[in-house]
Write a protein that holds these residues in place. Structure first.
Motif, short mmCIF file in Angstrom:
data_model
loop_
_atom_site.label_atom_id
_atom_site.label_comp_id
_atom_site.label_asym_id
_atom_site.label_seq_id
_atom_site.Cartn_x
_atom_site.Cartn_y
_atom_site.Cartn_z
N PRO A 141 0.83 -1.20 0.00
CA PRO A 141 0.00 0.00 0.00
C PRO A 141 0.87 1.26 0.00
N GLY A 142 0.19 2.39 0.01
CA GLY A 142 0.88 3.66 0.12
C GLY A 142 0.77 4.24 1.51
N ARG A 143 1.27 5.42 1.66
CA ARG A 143 1.26 6.13 2.94
C ARG A 143 -0.06 6.87 3.12
N ASP A 144 -0.46 7.08 4.36
CA ASP A 144 -1.64 7.89 4.70
C ASP A 144 -2.91 7.39 4.01
N SER A 145 -3.18 6.13 4.11
CA SER A 145 -4.36 5.45 3.57
C SER A 145 -4.45 5.51 2.04
N PRO A 166 4.52 3.42 3.01
CA PRO A 166 4.57 3.58 4.46
C PRO A 166 6.03 3.55 4.93
N GLN A 167 6.28 4.24 6.02
CA GLN A 167 7.67 4.31 6.52
C GLN A 167 8.09 3.10 7.22
#
Length: 145
Positions: free
Chosen positions: A112-116, A144-145
């Protein structure tokens, strides 16, 4: 017709002085111009990431799912091998094959990516490795980090 013997050209010393002056001016102006080139590459990478994001979103709307990490961004230009996805594919979603970033590296795509955000799509920046600051920072929609 007489030829004037009073005409004279530039001496070697005068030419050298002019070349030194041009060199000094270039040494003062050059670094500023090159820093602008690096800044413009970051802006190009951001713009390309946004364009690719739009193509991924269009793919998702038509096919009904995001490209898998295995398919990557190539599926935006080349019909997917998955039969269900290929039946709904209305691409290509890009005019040309997926571009490389301004530093010549491929764009990164993951889920997935960051921040939803459902996916990450980014350039690794000038240094070509994760993280960094300034021109070396990652550009785009980060994982995501």
């Amino acid at each position: 017709m007489s030829v004037s013997t009073n005409s004279r050209g530039f001496s070697l010393l005068e030419m050298l002085v002019v070349l030194v002056i041009i060199g000094l001016i270039a040494s003062l102006v050059g670094p500023r111009l090159f820093s602008r080139v690096d800044t413009s590459k970051v802006q190009v990478a951001d713009t390309q990431a946004r364009m690719l994001r739009g193509a991924v979103e269009t793919y998702r709307l038509e096919v009904g799912r995001l490209p898998t990490a295995g398919e990557g961004l190539q599926v935006l230009y080349v019909r997917p091998s998955d039969e269900r996805a290929a039946a709904r594919w209305r691409g290509p979603y890009l005019d040309e094959p997926v571009p490389t970033d301004p530093w010549g590296n491929p764009y990164q795509y993951s889920i997935p990516g960051r921040d939803s955000m459902p996916f990450a799509l980014f350039s690794l920046g000038a240094d070509g490795v994760r993280g960094g600051e300034g021109n070396d920072a990652d550009v785009g929609f980060l994982p995501p980090q």
